[in-house]
Design an enzyme around this catalytic site. Structure first.
Site, PDB file in Angstrom:
ATOM      1  N   GLY A   1       0.817  -1.208   0.000  1.00  0.00           N
ATOM      2  CA  GLY A   1       0.000   0.000   0.000  1.00  0.00           C
ATOM      3  C   GLY A   1       0.848   1.254   0.000  1.00  0.00           C
TER       4      GLY A   1
ATOM      5  N   SER B   1      -2.308  10.874   7.578  1.00  0.00           N
ATOM      6  CA  SER B   1      -1.803   9.813   6.702  1.00  0.00           C
ATOM      7  C   SER B   1      -0.458  10.209   6.130  1.00  0.00           C
ATOM      8  CB  SER B   1      -2.785   9.538   5.556  1.00  0.00           C
ATOM      9  OG  SER B   1      -2.203   8.633   4.625  1.00  0.00           O
TER      10      SER B   1
ATOM     11  N   GLN C   1       1.203   8.385   4.158  1.00  0.00           N
ATOM     12  CA  GLN C   1       1.206   7.968   2.752  1.00  0.00           C
ATOM     13  C   GLN C   1       0.674   9.074   1.854  1.00  0.00           C
ATOM     14  OE1 GLN C   1      -0.933   4.297   2.403  1.00  0.00           O
ATOM     15  NE2 GLN C   1       0.589   3.101   3.517  1.00  0.00           N
TER      16      GLN C   1
ATOM     17  N   ASP D   1       0.443   1.144  12.789  1.00  0.00           N
ATOM     18  CA  ASP D   1       0.677  -0.235  12.381  1.00  0.00           C
ATOM     19  C   ASP D   1       0.901  -1.174  13.560  1.00  0.00           C
ATOM     20  OD1 ASP D   1       0.437   0.164   9.633  1.00  0.00           O
ATOM     21  OD2 ASP D   1       2.536   0.769   9.439  1.00  0.00           O
TER      22      ASP D   1
ATOM     23  N   ARG E   1      -8.309  -4.166  10.419  1.00  0.00           N
ATOM     24  CA  ARG E   1      -7.488  -4.735  11.483  1.00  0.00           C
ATOM     25  C   ARG E   1      -8.212  -4.780  12.823  1.00  0.00           C
ATOM     26  NH1 ARG E   1      -1.498  -2.325   9.681  1.00  0.00           N
ATOM     27  NH2 ARG E   1      -1.039  -4.083   8.262  1.00  0.00           N
TER      28      ARG E   1
END
Length: 450
Positions: free
Chosen positions: A101, A174, A176, A327, A358
């Site tokens: 990802g 985020s 990312q 994470d 998750r």
């Protein structure tokens, strides 16, 4: 079915004391960025300690597809001969990012301001995950994206022929998305600005500066504003990748819950935007110490020593810490199962759209092994059973998610009865030596028939 071939069911049995040195792989976030920024530089970038998991290898293959020369020598050092900012060539084939990802979102951002077209796909897990959070800001630069419903892969991105700089406020924390916007801004004229209300991991900003880009950070009334001056000539670097704190989390947390354990994890990156788990564990009463603290390559590092901690207590994890440990919540929930009292985790809705949901995956797997879990859309709570108190004996679904798989394997190391996961194959995406490393410390993992 696993996106990595045949499923690999595995049983994790109660372990004796874990002892030794756990040399975990290189940091995945820094490994991805080393390859991408090396490909955008003019000249040769050398990378030592690169994480050679499937996710990062997919990014290396993508950089080759865009025209960079990426090789590995016999000593394990990687060499990237870059094409310069804006120098990406149009790929001949579809770019398969596997389970990565981070890789696909950063690469989409990197190519979005170059007038080329590329099509991206991935494994079953990656194809189910949302890309709209990246393609939306890319559209402001002038790029176009065409994917499946819900902004999912496969997706074709048409880079902007005449990109414009962007000022973009992140709608959610985020790293990312922030990184994708900054990487897109490299080939746009003028200044691109990203505003984040909550600080996220800052490897991209640090590494951009290291490669010669002009990046400034300012605290404003709207949040943290990161400004990038576009169209620099990036200079190749020599990079020593620190060991991944997200991978270190597994031997560290295993040591905390397995009686008699004493494990040293050397040279772990302790970037403050990544170290939330270790801070949280200490607040719970974990015997976790930093030794030989130092700085390497602009990143703080230390050796972590983790010892069995039978007196840990459940806590309320501050919501503003979520971005620094997003994470690590799955493995934290395993530790929480062996603490006394309730551990509450809020502000974690991002976990719903990771490699799997998750929160749901961990809640179902923990319940199957005798742990009480309550959950909501943006929170979950684990009621701990104390040291040695988790019954175990259940089956957990990995859901093509490496962190879910590893978390339940760690659970089995301290539960009363063995814990089974349906597929250990996804572990190879981020931690290819996990099985061997944990076995050397004292883990008892067994592959089973289908």
């Amino acid at each position: 079915m696993s996106g990595h071939g045949e499923p690999q069911p595995m049983i994790s049995r109660k372990a004796a004391a874990l002892n030794g040195v756990a040399e975990v792989p290189g940091d995945k976030s820094i490994s991805h960025r080393s390859l991408i920024l090396g490909a955008l530089s003019v000249g040769e970038t050398r990378v030592r300690g690169l994480l050679e998991g499937e996710d990062v290898l997919a990014t290396a293959a993508a950089m080759r597809a865009f025209g960079a020369e990426v090789t590995r020598d016999e000593s394990g050092e990687w060499h990237v001969h870059g094409v310069g900012v804006g120098g990406f060539a149009e790929p001949d084939n579809v770019i398969d990012c596997g389970n990565a990802g981070t890789g696909v979102r950063l690469i989409m951002g990197t190519m979005a301001t170059t007038p080329i077209t590329a099509t991206f796909t991935g494994d079953a897990s990656l194809r189910s995950r949302p890309m709209g959070r990246v393609t939306e800001p890319m559209a402001f630069f002038g790029a176009r994206a065409y994917g499946r419903s819900g902004g999912r892969l496969p997706m074709t991105v048409v880079g902007a022929a005449d990109p414009v700089p962007v000022r973009y406020t992140l709608p959610m924390p985020s790293a990312q998305v922030k990184s994708a916007v900054l990487l897109a801004g490299l080939n746009a004229p003028g200044e691109t600005v990203v505003i984040e209300g909550e600080a996220t991991r800052d490897h991209t900003e640090r590494m951009l500066r290291g490669f010669g880009a002009v990046v400034s950070v300012e605290e404003t009334g709207q949040g943290r504003a990161i400004t990038l001056k576009g169209q620099p000539e990036l200079k190749p670097q020599s990079i020593d990748v620190p060991r991944d704190p997200s991978s270190a989390a597994f031997p560290v947390c295993a040591a905390l819950i397995v009686e008699g354990s004493d494990v040293l994890v050397p040279t772990i990156g302790l970037n403050p935007t990544r170290a939330g788990l270790f801070e949280t564990l200490r607040e719970m009463g974990a015997d976790l110490t930093y030794e030989n603290e130092r700085e390497e390559g602009g990143e703080p590092v230390a050796d972590l020593r983790a010892r069995f901690s039978p007196d840990m207590k459940g806590i309320e994890v501050p919501p503003d810490r979520a971005a620094s440990m997003i994470d690590e919540y799955p493995i934290l929930s395993v530790v929480a199962s062996f603490a006394e009292g309730k551990t509450t985790m809020r502000g974690v809705k991002e976990l719903r759209v990771k490699e799997s949901d998750r929160i749901d995956a961990m809640a179902k797997g923990l319940r199957a092994n005798g742990v009480t879990v309550d959950e909501g859309e943006d929170w979950w709570e684990v009621t701990g059973l104390g040291a040695g108190g988790v019954p175990g004996g259940g089956m957990a679904e990995a859901r093509l998610d490496h962190r879910i798989a590893m978390s339940f394997l760690v659970l089995g190391m301290a539960a009363r009865q063995a814990v089974t996961i349906d597929d250990a194959a996804p572990v190879a995406t981020s931690f290819p030596i996990f099985h061997d490393l944990m076995t050397r410390l004292g883990a008892r993992f067994e592959r089973t028939g289908r």
